[in-house]
Scaffold this motif. Structure first.
Motif, PDB file in Angstrom:
ATOM      1  N   THR A  65       0.852  -1.180   0.000  1.00 33.14           N
ATOM      2  CA  THR A  65       0.000   0.000   0.000  1.00 33.14           C
ATOM      3  C   THR A  65       0.892   1.235   0.000  1.00 33.14           C
ATOM      4  OG1 THR A  65      -2.018   0.986   0.919  1.00 33.14           O
ATOM      5  CG2 THR A  65      -0.321   0.299   2.504  1.00 33.14           C
ATOM      6  N   LYS A  66       0.261   2.412  -0.015  1.00 30.33           N
ATOM      7  CA  LYS A  66       1.015   3.630  -0.329  1.00 30.33           C
ATOM      8  C   LYS A  66       0.619   4.787   0.586  1.00 30.33           C
ATOM      9  CE  LYS A  66       0.551   1.998  -5.071  1.00 30.33           C
ATOM     10  NZ  LYS A  66      -0.569   1.046  -4.803  1.00 30.33           N
ATOM     11  N   LEU A  67       1.600   5.629   0.890  1.00 37.08           N
ATOM     12  CA  LEU A  67       1.376   6.812   1.715  1.00 37.08           C
ATOM     13  C   LEU A  67       0.849   7.952   0.846  1.00 37.08           C
ATOM     14  CD1 LEU A  67       1.732   8.424   4.387  1.00 37.08           C
ATOM     15  CD2 LEU A  67       4.054   8.956   3.603  1.00 37.08           C
ATOM     16  N   PRO A  68      -0.372   8.446   1.095  1.00 41.64           N
ATOM     17  CA  PRO A  68      -0.942   9.538   0.301  1.00 41.64           C
ATOM     18  C   PRO A  68      -0.362  10.892   0.724  1.00 41.64           C
ATOM     19  CG  PRO A  68      -2.505   8.913   2.002  1.00 41.64           C
ATOM     20  CD  PRO A  68      -1.320   7.983   2.136  1.00 41.64           C
ATOM     21  N   LEU A  69       0.695  11.292   0.069  1.00 42.72           N
ATOM     22  CA  LEU A  69       1.425  12.495   0.484  1.00 42.72           C
ATOM     23  C   LEU A  69       0.597  13.763   0.390  1.00 42.72           C
ATOM     24  CD1 LEU A  69       4.782  11.471  -1.150  1.00 42.72           C
ATOM     25  CD2 LEU A  69       4.436  11.855   1.292  1.00 42.72           C
ATOM     26  N   TRP A  70      -0.403  13.784  -0.477  1.00 39.64           N
ATOM     27  CA  TRP A  70      -1.249  14.974  -0.621  1.00 39.64           C
ATOM     28  C   TRP A  70      -2.136  15.193   0.612  1.00 39.64           C
ATOM     29  CZ3 TRP A  70      -1.145  10.702  -3.724  1.00 39.64           C
ATOM     30  CH2 TRP A  70      -2.160   9.759  -3.533  1.00 39.64           C
ATOM     31  N   ASP A  71      -2.221  14.185   1.472  1.00 40.29           N
ATOM     32  CA  ASP A  71      -3.037  14.298   2.676  1.00 40.29           C
ATOM     33  C   ASP A  71      -2.220  14.618   3.926  1.00 40.29           C
ATOM     34  OD1 ASP A  71      -5.469  13.933   1.503  1.00 40.29           O
ATOM     35  OD2 ASP A  71      -5.679  11.822   2.023  1.00 40.29           O
ATOM     36  N   VAL A  72      -0.913  14.860   3.756  1.00 36.62           N
ATOM     37  CA  VAL A  72      -0.084  15.130   4.934  1.00 36.62           C
ATOM     38  C   VAL A  72       0.573  16.496   4.831  1.00 36.62           C
ATOM     39  CG1 VAL A  72       0.358  12.663   5.261  1.00 36.62           C
ATOM     40  CG2 VAL A  72       2.010  14.048   4.011  1.00 36.62           C
ATOM     41  N   LYS A  73       0.640  17.163   5.978  1.00 32.01           N
ATOM     42  CA  LYS A  73       1.283  18.463   6.042  1.00 32.01           C
ATOM     43  C   LYS A  73       2.382  18.503   7.100  1.00 32.01           C
ATOM     44  CE  LYS A  73      -2.226  21.273   3.878  1.00 32.01           C
ATOM     45  NZ  LYS A  73      -2.902  20.093   3.355  1.00 32.01           N
ATOM     46  N   THR A  74       2.344  17.547   8.013  1.00 24.99           N
ATOM     47  CA  THR A  74       3.350  17.469   9.065  1.00 24.99           C
ATOM     48  C   THR A  74       3.790  16.016   9.214  1.00 24.99           C
ATOM     49  OG1 THR A  74       1.791  17.017  10.868  1.00 24.99           O
ATOM     50  CG2 THR A  74       2.174  19.338  10.292  1.00 24.99           C
ATOM     51  N   LEU A  75       4.884  15.817   9.925  1.00 21.17           N
ATOM     52  CA  LEU A  75       5.352  14.454  10.160  1.00 21.17           C
ATOM     53  C   LEU A  75       4.359  13.687  11.035  1.00 21.17           C
ATOM     54  CD1 LEU A  75       7.599  12.449   9.593  1.00 21.17           C
ATOM     55  CD2 LEU A  75       8.763  13.281  11.649  1.00 21.17           C
ATOM     56  N   ASP A  76       3.685  14.386  11.924  1.00 17.76           N
ATOM     57  CA  ASP A  76       2.655  13.726  12.743  1.00 17.76           C
ATOM     58  C   ASP A  76       1.534  13.189  11.871  1.00 17.76           C
ATOM     59  OD1 ASP A  76       3.932  14.037  15.160  1.00 17.76           O
ATOM     60  OD2 ASP A  76       2.914  15.921  15.669  1.00 17.76           O
ATOM     61  N   ASP A  77       1.202  13.929  10.796  1.00 14.20           N
ATOM     62  CA  ASP A  77       0.188  13.444   9.855  1.00 14.20           C
ATOM     63  C   ASP A  77       0.623  12.114   9.238  1.00 14.20           C
ATOM     64  OD1 ASP A  77      -1.380  15.686  10.270  1.00 14.20           O
ATOM     65  OD2 ASP A  77      -0.635  16.744   8.496  1.00 14.20           O
ATOM     66  N   VAL A  78       1.909  12.013   8.913  1.00 14.85           N
ATOM     67  CA  VAL A  78       2.440  10.787   8.321  1.00 14.85           C
ATOM     68  C   VAL A  78       2.306   9.633   9.315  1.00 14.85           C
ATOM     69  CG1 VAL A  78       4.491   9.658   7.378  1.00 14.85           C
ATOM     70  CG2 VAL A  78       4.054  12.068   6.878  1.00 14.85           C
ATOM     71  N   LYS A  79       2.670   9.871  10.544  1.00 14.44           N
ATOM     72  CA  LYS A  79       2.605   8.827  11.574  1.00 14.44           C
ATOM     73  C   LYS A  79       1.163   8.363  11.778  1.00 14.44           C
ATOM     74  CE  LYS A  79       6.649  10.662  14.016  1.00 14.44           C
ATOM     75  NZ  LYS A  79       7.160  11.295  15.259  1.00 14.44           N
TER      76      LYS A  79
END
Length: 379
Positions: free
Chosen positions: A81-95
């Motif tokens: 699966t894949k990390l949707p980078l367009w939905d993240v603005k901070t590293l906490d969003d990624v986590k």
């Protein structure tokens, strides 16, 4: 089923199941009964690489795939699966997103995790937020087994990303018509040189190479009347040794069965077959209406015409004769009032075109051909 070896010894099936084109119900939701039957048949016949992503099927692909896979032993398949980078603005969003994806999939780890649809802008975001070090921590913790990226940009950007670190794999769009598109075949050879295994998306160019015009199809039928058009595209791409997985977004059982037949006793293209594919590709390209490169020097149009997109739809229909695809393209233009018939023949675009195309005459022809194809502006 043929299996090829990845960087760390995993041996996924050469045919991978892409989970973005499941059959759907009238309301657009996944037809779970039919989709599960497709996945089951593929897995029972040797497919072990299952590829999904957060946004697929209005964000319902991950939960559905996770539910289906629970009936199989965890070591019977590889999940991507894949990390949707367009939905993240901070590293906490990624986590938060990564944990959310594990929860949606009902999994404790992902075999292949990708930075989704990487381009120059997203790569800058990845560097700025420090996303790679975080994902490497998750990899060391065992929640990610292989870290890679999927890609949609030009070769120079691909080279920058690919050479930035020692990636476990990467996923690219490549088929016998796209050897110069995005990273193209140059990107494949760069990855091969650096020892980065390749996963292929769009081997059939969104279905275009599975449904060819009759005159192009006849090139292949004369050699092998029983082989599907899709099988030629699959065999072309899978004949490249560093291609480890070829993804197919299968919607019908007929597609699953045909694809399985190609990969169960996979045969690379021989010399004569390779020449036939080259002849077919050349014949398809010869159908283009004009030489627009999409450089956008002609833009903006004073009256709002999206000149490059009109020409792209025009050329694509001429090459593949896919009316549904052309209709969808024109409808997207209609919503922005950017279709060819808006042209006022001012000529501003022609003065800027490096290809010296007769843009006004060609836009007029686009509008005429659209009517000939039965795709009017009210659809």
């Amino acid at each position: 089923m043929e299996y090829r070896t990845m960087k760390h010894g995993e041996t996924p099936s050469l045919l991978g199941f892409g989970c973005m084109r499941f059959p759907t119900l009238a309301d657009g939701s996944i037809d779970e009964e039919k989709a599960e039957a497709l996945l089951d048949h593929a897995i029972e016949n040797g497919v072990t690489y299952i590829d999904t992503a957060y946004p697929y099927h209005n964000r319902m692909s991950e939960p559905f795939v996770g539910k289906v896979l629970k009936k199989y032993n965890r070591d019977a398949y590889y999940l991507a699966t894949k990390l949707p980078l367009w939905d993240v603005k901070t590293l906490d969003d990624v986590k938060e997103m990564f944990q959310k994806q594990l929860d949606r999939l009902d999994q404790s780890y992902v075999d292949f995790y990708l930075l989704h649809a990487m381009d120059k802008e997203k790569w800058e975001l990845v560097k700025r937020l420090g996303i790679i070090p975080y994902l490497e921590q998750e990899q060391q913790a065992g929640r990610i087994r292989n870290l890679g990226f999927s890609f949609h940009d030009e070769y120079e950007v691909f080279e920058e990303i690919l050479t930035a670190r020692d990636w476990d794999f990467c996923q690219i769009q490549l088929n016998y018509m796209d050897v110069e598109h995005q990273q193209g075949i140059r990107g494949y050879y760069l990855a091969q040189e650096r020892g980065v295994p390749i996963v292929i998306m769009e081997p059939n160019k969104d279905g275009a190479l599975a449904n060819l015009p009759a005159d192009i199809e006849s090139i292949f039928r004369a050699y092998d009347p029983d082989a599907s058009m899709a099988s030629w595209a699959f065999r072309w791409i899978a004949s490249l040794s560093n291609v480890k997985v070829v993804l197919s977004g299968m919607t019908t059982m007929a597609q699953v069965v045909d694809n399985l037949s190609v990969f169960h006793a996979f045969k690379p293209l021989n010399h004569r077959e390779s020449i036939l594919v080259e002849e077919a590709a050349k014949a398809i390209r010869a159908k283009t209406k004009n030489g627009c490169t999409g450089c956008n020097y002609c833009m903006p149009c004073p009256f709002g015409v999206d000149i490059p997109k009109n020409f792209k739809i025009w050329n694509t229909y001429a090459m593949y004769e896919n009316k549904e695809q052309a209709a969808n393209g024109f409808q997207s233009l209609d919503r922005s009032n950017a279709f060819a018939s808006v042209c006022k023949k001012c000529g501003a675009c022609e003065n800027k075109c490096p290809q010296h195309l007769p843009i006004r005459a060609h836009l007029e022809q686009v509008a005429m051909d659209r009517k000939t194809w039965g795709i009017d502006e009210q659809e």
